[in-house]
Design a protein around this motif. Structure first.
Motif, PDB file in Angstrom:
ATOM      1  N   CYS A   1       1.293  -1.026  -0.520  1.00 16.87           N
ATOM      2  CA  CYS A   1      -0.168   0.282  -0.370  1.00 16.87           C
ATOM      3  C   CYS A   1       0.859   1.079   0.234  1.00 16.87           C
ATOM      4  O   CYS A   1       1.909   1.351   0.482  1.00 16.87           O
ATOM      5  CB  CYS A   1      -1.101   0.072   1.509  1.00 16.87           C
TER       6      CYS A   1
ATOM      7  N   ASP B   1     -14.096   2.951  -4.507  1.00 16.82           N
ATOM      8  CA  ASP B   1     -14.183   1.578  -5.885  1.00 16.82           C
ATOM      9  C   ASP B   1     -12.708   2.518  -6.767  1.00 16.82           C
ATOM     10  O   ASP B   1     -12.993   1.675  -7.879  1.00 16.82           O
ATOM     11  CB  ASP B   1     -15.245   1.282  -5.723  1.00 16.82           C
TER      12      ASP B   1
ATOM     13  N   SER C   1      -8.629   4.069  -2.535  1.00 19.90           N
ATOM     14  CA  SER C   1      -8.964   3.856  -1.816  1.00 19.90           C
ATOM     15  C   SER C   1      -9.865   3.823  -1.053  1.00 19.90           C
ATOM     16  O   SER C   1     -10.995   3.683   0.231  1.00 19.90           O
ATOM     17  CB  SER C   1      -8.803   1.828  -1.728  1.00 19.90           C
TER      18      SER C   1
ATOM     19  N   CYS D   1      -3.447   3.810  -1.530  1.00 19.39           N
ATOM     20  CA  CYS D   1      -3.829   3.826  -2.788  1.00 19.39           C
ATOM     21  C   CYS D   1      -4.489   1.856  -2.089  1.00 19.39           C
ATOM     22  O   CYS D   1      -5.168   1.782  -1.364  1.00 19.39           O
ATOM     23  CB  CYS D   1      -3.055   3.702  -3.168  1.00 19.39           C
ATOM     24  N   GLN D   2      -5.636   1.407  -3.416  1.00 21.80           N
ATOM     25  CA  GLN D   2      -5.872   0.549  -3.585  1.00 21.80           C
ATOM     26  C   GLN D   2      -4.444  -0.247  -3.200  1.00 21.80           C
ATOM     27  O   GLN D   2      -3.875  -0.049  -4.108  1.00 21.80           O
ATOM     28  CB  GLN D   2      -6.386  -0.220  -5.184  1.00 21.80           C
ATOM     29  N   ASN D   3      -4.431  -2.177  -3.057  1.00 21.32           N
ATOM     30  CA  ASN D   3      -3.539  -2.409  -3.217  1.00 21.32           C
ATOM     31  C   ASN D   3      -2.889  -3.044  -4.424  1.00 21.32           C
ATOM     32  O   ASN D   3      -2.047  -3.370  -4.113  1.00 21.32           O
ATOM     33  CB  ASN D   3      -4.119  -4.066  -1.907  1.00 21.32           C
TER      34      ASN D   3
ATOM     35  N   TRP E   1      -3.090  -1.610  -7.062  1.00 22.60           N
ATOM     36  CA  TRP E   1      -2.505  -0.547  -8.086  1.00 22.60           C
ATOM     37  C   TRP E   1      -1.090  -0.889  -7.214  1.00 22.60           C
ATOM     38  O   TRP E   1       0.147  -0.383  -7.211  1.00 22.60           O
ATOM     39  CB  TRP E   1      -3.118   0.276  -7.319  1.00 22.60           C
TER      40      TRP E   1
END
Ligand SMILES: Cc1cc2nc3c(=O)[nH]c(=O)nc-3n(C[C@H](O)[C@H](O)[C@H](O)COP(=O)(O)OP(=O)(O)OC[C@H]3O[C@@H](n4cnc5c(N)ncnc54)[C@H](O)[C@@H]3O)c2cc1C
Length: 328
Positions: free
Chosen positions: A187, A208, A213, A234-236, A238
């Motif tokens: 992350c 989403d 995130s 951020c999204q994991n 990504w």
């Protein structure tokens, strides 16, 4: 009277500290921590006018044993509720959906590290001490820190993320396979100091989005600085794809998407810092939640034996301490 056993614990996150606390009446426990402070992913970084919780944002207290352990910390005000509404934003439907509060949210004060600092009171914690290897034989284990050898210890327990545990535990540890099966995601986190508040109706927003995130109003937590500030995860998936990228490029990409999600935010930003978490969240937990090898006198615990939460890390330590207590 039998001699007290000596136990080394690697890692002073919630799991390592909870384990050390539960064993320190019956054994001599030494906790080794590579960072300058305790807490691991329950982290607070001082920056600008205050501190940012740049790891875990809050925790739930569903388990009775966790609640019992926390009661004095709640009474002291070290652990407090983070009230407010979390909103959820979707690319496919307009507007913000209010999330139901299924379980109260708690935080440490004056930062998330308040709880691990409280837990570490009275424990022998060696900070800024990175364990490079675990050497020796059962009952005579030594902790290798650079050229120094510390020990001997009867038992060694790792309480760090699965890949770090796997790298440290000697080949004689028979429970390596469940550790190898656990999978952890990365992350990136932005710590943003604002000129003026950005979230009015919510303490945090979930997205989403392809990159962003979670956006938390860090200053909405109890006993924080009044300086408006945001923590942005951020999204994991990504993060996993970008784990080797230059931090400036990651920061720009995250800020770019944040500006699309929160129009007007760019002109409100006074300062930005970024943190890279290589092993942030548990994607796949190990198949077994008590990893102990009585013959080799080695064991492992951490959130990844159960799930992706502060409470899971505590429960992992509790289960292991019960198994260890029976073997000492
Ligand atoms: C960005 C992010 C957001 C999160 N959000 C939430 C949330 O909102 N709610 C929630 O419940 N959970 C959340 N989590 C997960 C939560 O933080 C973890 O589940 C929990 O803190 C894990 O505790 P632990 O003790 O198992 O591991 P850690 O906290 O990782 O502790 C391991 C410790 O071991 C140390 N260590 C590692 N290797 C060595 C070595 N060789 N020598 C010495 N020390 C070593 C590390 O420095 C670290 O201090 C989040 C995590 C991250 C990163």
């Amino acid at each position: 009277m039998s001699e007290r056993r000596k136990i080394a614990v690697v890692g002073a996150g919630i799991a390592g500290l909870a384990l050390a606390r539960s064993l320190h009446d019956i054994a001599d426990v030494t906790v080794f921590e590579k960072s300058r402070g305790v807490g691991g992913r329950m982290a607070t970084r001082r920056a600008g006018a205050g501190g940012f919780d740049h790891g875990a944002q809050y925790f739930t207290v569903r388990d009775d044993a966790f609640r019992r352990m926390l009661e004095p910390a709640i009474e002291e005000g070290i652990v407090q509720a983070w009230t407010g509404t979390i909103g959820s934003c979707s690319r496919t439907s307009p507007g913000i959906r209010h999330e139901a509060v299924l379980s109260p949210r708690f935080v440490g004060t004056p930062g998330m590290t308040g709880l691990p600092k409280w837990l570490s009171r009275g424990l022998d914690v060696r900070l800024a001490t990175k364990v490079d290897a675990i050497e020796g034989v059962p009952c005579r284990w030594e902790i290798a820190v650079g050229s120094e050898r510390i020990g001997p210890f009867d038992w060694v327990v790792t309480a760090c993320p699965a890949p770090q545990a796997l790298a440290l535990l000697p080949a004689s540890f028979s429970r390596r396979e469940p550790i190898a099966n656990a999978n952890m995601n990365a992350c990136f986190t932005l710590m943003i100091t604002l000129e003026y508040p950005a979230l009015s109706d919510h303490c945090a927003l979930r997205y989403d989005d392809e990159i962003i995130s979670f956006v938390a109003d860090n200053s909405s937590k109890p006993q924080r600085s009044a300086q408006p500030s945001l923590v942005v995860h951020c999204q994991n998936t990504w993060a996993d794809r970008n784990i080797g990228s230059d931090l400036d490029a990651v920061r720009s990409a995250m800020l770019g998407n944040l500006a699309k999600l929160m129009p007007g935010i760019a002109s409100n930003i006074a300062a930005v810092e970024i943190h890279r978490w290589r092993f942030a969240n548990v994607d796949v937990a190990s198949a077994d939640d008590v990893l102990i090898d009585v013959d080799s006198r080695l064991a492992a615990c951490g959130d990844w034996t159960i799930g992706n939460r502060v409470e899971a890390a505590f429960l992992s330590a509790r289960k292991l301490s019960q198994a260890l207590g029976a073997s000492l």
